[in-house]
Scaffold this motif. Sequence first.
Motif, PDB file in Angstrom:
ATOM      1  N   ASP A  91       0.835  -1.218   0.000  1.00  0.00           N
ATOM      2  CA  ASP A  91       0.000   0.000   0.000  1.00  0.00           C
ATOM      3  C   ASP A  91       0.860   1.253   0.000  1.00  0.00           C
ATOM      4  O   ASP A  91       0.505   2.280   0.602  1.00  0.00           O
ATOM      5  CB  ASP A  91      -0.958   0.029   1.201  1.00  0.00           C
ATOM      6  CG  ASP A  91      -2.056  -0.997   1.072  1.00  0.00           C
ATOM      7  OD1 ASP A  91      -2.248  -1.513  -0.043  1.00  0.00           O
ATOM      8  OD2 ASP A  91      -2.711  -1.303   2.085  1.00  0.00           O
ATOM      9  N   GLY A  92       2.005   1.172  -0.676  1.00  0.00           N
ATOM     10  CA  GLY A  92       2.904   2.309  -0.739  1.00  0.00           C
ATOM     11  C   GLY A  92       2.733   3.090  -2.026  1.00  0.00           C
ATOM     12  O   GLY A  92       1.794   2.887  -2.795  1.00  0.00           O
ATOM     13  N   THR A  93       3.689   4.005  -2.259  1.00  0.00           N
ATOM     14  CA  THR A  93       3.632   4.886  -3.426  1.00  0.00           C
ATOM     15  C   THR A  93       4.994   4.898  -4.108  1.00  0.00           C
ATOM     16  O   THR A  93       6.032   4.954  -3.432  1.00  0.00           O
ATOM     17  CB  THR A  93       3.258   6.320  -3.017  1.00  0.00           C
ATOM     18  OG1 THR A  93       2.027   6.292  -2.299  1.00  0.00           O
ATOM     19  CG2 THR A  93       3.088   7.206  -4.241  1.00  0.00           C
ATOM     20  N   LEU A  94       4.992   4.840  -5.439  1.00  0.00           N
ATOM     21  CA  LEU A  94       6.213   4.903  -6.245  1.00  0.00           C
ATOM     22  C   LEU A  94       6.165   6.156  -7.097  1.00  0.00           C
ATOM     23  O   LEU A  94       5.200   6.385  -7.826  1.00  0.00           O
ATOM     24  CB  LEU A  94       6.341   3.662  -7.127  1.00  0.00           C
ATOM     25  CG  LEU A  94       7.530   3.642  -8.102  1.00  0.00           C
ATOM     26  CD1 LEU A  94       8.841   3.568  -7.331  1.00  0.00           C
ATOM     27  CD2 LEU A  94       7.408   2.490  -9.083  1.00  0.00           C
ATOM     28  N   THR A  98      18.137  10.626 -12.625  1.00  0.00           N
ATOM     29  CA  THR A  98      16.801  10.170 -12.233  1.00  0.00           C
ATOM     30  C   THR A  98      16.743  10.026 -10.720  1.00  0.00           C
ATOM     31  O   THR A  98      17.730   9.633 -10.089  1.00  0.00           O
ATOM     32  CB  THR A  98      16.467   8.823 -12.889  1.00  0.00           C
ATOM     33  OG1 THR A  98      16.607   8.938 -14.305  1.00  0.00           O
ATOM     34  CG2 THR A  98      15.043   8.381 -12.562  1.00  0.00           C
ATOM     35  N   MET A  99      15.565  10.345 -10.162  1.00  0.00           N
ATOM     36  CA  MET A  99      15.321  10.113  -8.743  1.00  0.00           C
ATOM     37  C   MET A  99      14.033   9.298  -8.612  1.00  0.00           C
ATOM     38  O   MET A  99      12.969   9.728  -9.064  1.00  0.00           O
ATOM     39  CB  MET A  99      15.176  11.413  -7.961  1.00  0.00           C
ATOM     40  CG  MET A  99      14.959  11.170  -6.459  1.00  0.00           C
ATOM     41  SD  MET A  99      14.871  12.684  -5.460  1.00  0.00           S
ATOM     42  CE  MET A  99      13.298  13.334  -5.985  1.00  0.00           C
ATOM     43  N   VAL A 100      14.143   8.118  -8.017  1.00  0.00           N
ATOM     44  CA  VAL A 100      12.997   7.244  -7.779  1.00  0.00           C
ATOM     45  C   VAL A 100      12.751   7.211  -6.280  1.00  0.00           C
ATOM     46  O   VAL A 100      13.666   6.912  -5.501  1.00  0.00           O
ATOM     47  CB  VAL A 100      13.237   5.824  -8.328  1.00  0.00           C
ATOM     48  CG1 VAL A 100      12.005   4.957  -8.084  1.00  0.00           C
ATOM     49  CG2 VAL A 100      13.564   5.874  -9.815  1.00  0.00           C
ATOM     50  N   THR A 101      11.504   7.520  -5.883  1.00  0.00           N
ATOM     51  CA  THR A 101      11.141   7.604  -4.467  1.00  0.00           C
ATOM     52  C   THR A 101      10.079   6.557  -4.161  1.00  0.00           C
ATOM     53  O   THR A 101       9.108   6.409  -4.917  1.00  0.00           O
ATOM     54  CB  THR A 101      10.609   8.998  -4.114  1.00  0.00           C
ATOM     55  OG1 THR A 101      11.604   9.966  -4.421  1.00  0.00           O
ATOM     56  CG2 THR A 101      10.264   9.095  -2.638  1.00  0.00           C
TER      57      THR A 101
END
Length: 564
Positions: A507-510, A520-523
């Motif tokens: 139930d997270g967020t990408l 690039t920054m991936v959170t």
Amino acid sequence: MLASALLMPLAMYLLVGGAALPFVIAAMGLASGMITLALHQHAMYEEAAAGQVYSIMAVGLVLTLADPNLADMGLAIAVLGPVLASLLARGPLRRQGWLLLGVIGVLAVVASLVPMASISINDLTLKLVSGLTLAVVAGIVALSANRIRGAYDVYDKAQMSAYRHLIEHVQDAVIRFSSNGELLLASRSSESLFGCRRYELSGASLGERLHVLDRPAYLTAFADANQGGKSRTIEVRMRQDDPVAGVRVPHFIWVEISFSPVLDAAKGELRYEVVALFRDVTERRDQQAAVEEARRVAEEASNAKSRFLATIGHELRTPLNAVVGFSEMMSSGIGGDLSPTHKEYAGLIHQSGKHLLEVVGMLLDMSKIEAGKFELQPEPFLPDTLVHNCFRLVENLAQERQIRLVGDISRHLPMLVADERACRQILLNLLSNAIKFSHEGGTVTVTMKRQGQCVNMSVVDNGIGMAPESLQRVGEPFFQVQDGLNRRYEGTGLGLSIVKGLVDLHDGTLRAMSEIGAGTMVTVLLPINGPAIKVVETATVTPLHREPAPIQVTPWHDEKRKAQ
């Protein structure tokens, strides 16, 4: 005005003879006619109607006062004033007309008891003037009523003609039923819908065209409209004839029927007439069926693909493990010393086998996620331990490309309730992608901090970056920015799709931000308490009393840790 002008010579003759009342009545009629005509020409229709009503009642008042009898023609003329107001005017003028009539009636009673000597006149002359005035006023009222009735007849005919034209030329078939369920009217379009003449739909013919399985729904909907006064819309199958074919083979089409009751509160009937609109929706139903079939085929293909990947993955893993194991044994010299050439070949076999094992592992993970069989085992753990473990696993890959790994971890991170293995895989995939797409000698930074009720884990590189259209497709299986046969970077394109699937399971967020040539920054945001967030446990605690902050001597492990 015309009547007053015609009677004016007679009124003047009687005026010379000493009778002033006829001249007064004619002058009042002429003046009121001119005033109301002027108001009408200036589009002041309400004022013009009021002028006519007041003029008639004023003339009736004068004649009532002149006649000593209680029941005289003047009172009859005054009565025609409210009648004309009912024909021409709205509510306020109607009420005023009847109120003035009551006042005139009172004055008529007073005049019958106390004759007005000042307006005395010969009885014959009074009767002549009263009779002519009554005839003129009655003619005005009759003419107004006749013109109003004619206007309504024209309006009704125009309305009926418009409705008939609409019904006959509308694309949907329009059928009207009586309160007893009999067919009263069928539009021209019903002939093309059912393939027969309109008169052939009368009686039980329309009901016989219904498919046997759809008749209960049709009767229920019709009863709701006919007896309950409720609008209903249903879709049923009805037989359509082919007038050209010699043998009538039953051909059913899907028809949408909208039942609408004709409500009339004045009649208070228990049953209502019903107007029904019949629309051919066969094409729409066929399209829906085609979409459902395409969806079913796509789902079956997706399931078959997942089963194929899972089967192939399991079948490949066993021999690959043997290849990797034996090649490692050969490289280490367990089976005997090898020549430099053979040792190089064994190393290449070992490296290729490990690469294939990684690909097979990603395929298996992806198939499990798509099939919904990837089970999480959430347990509390310190999230900062992930960074050091993952750095050790990708250290060799980073050294080959001369990439510097930097960890920026906030102090006092809370315990994270999640699947540690899945979180490690998320960070490993992000690190592998960042290293693979970074320039040699670049830097890959991992930051970890608390953000509200989530743990923020970001991986930043200064590599090749991605275009905005590629960012929108981040997380799609097998998607690669460079997908041609001559692409520079190897890979299956499953890394970020696996990350997205694992993040969704938590139930997270990408989120991803990138710019071509700038990196690039991936959170990834993961809930602190796992998929089911407990607000009470993760809420911010507001202290009621604050002690002065002491001077802290920060040991080395309280600093922001940086791993290289």
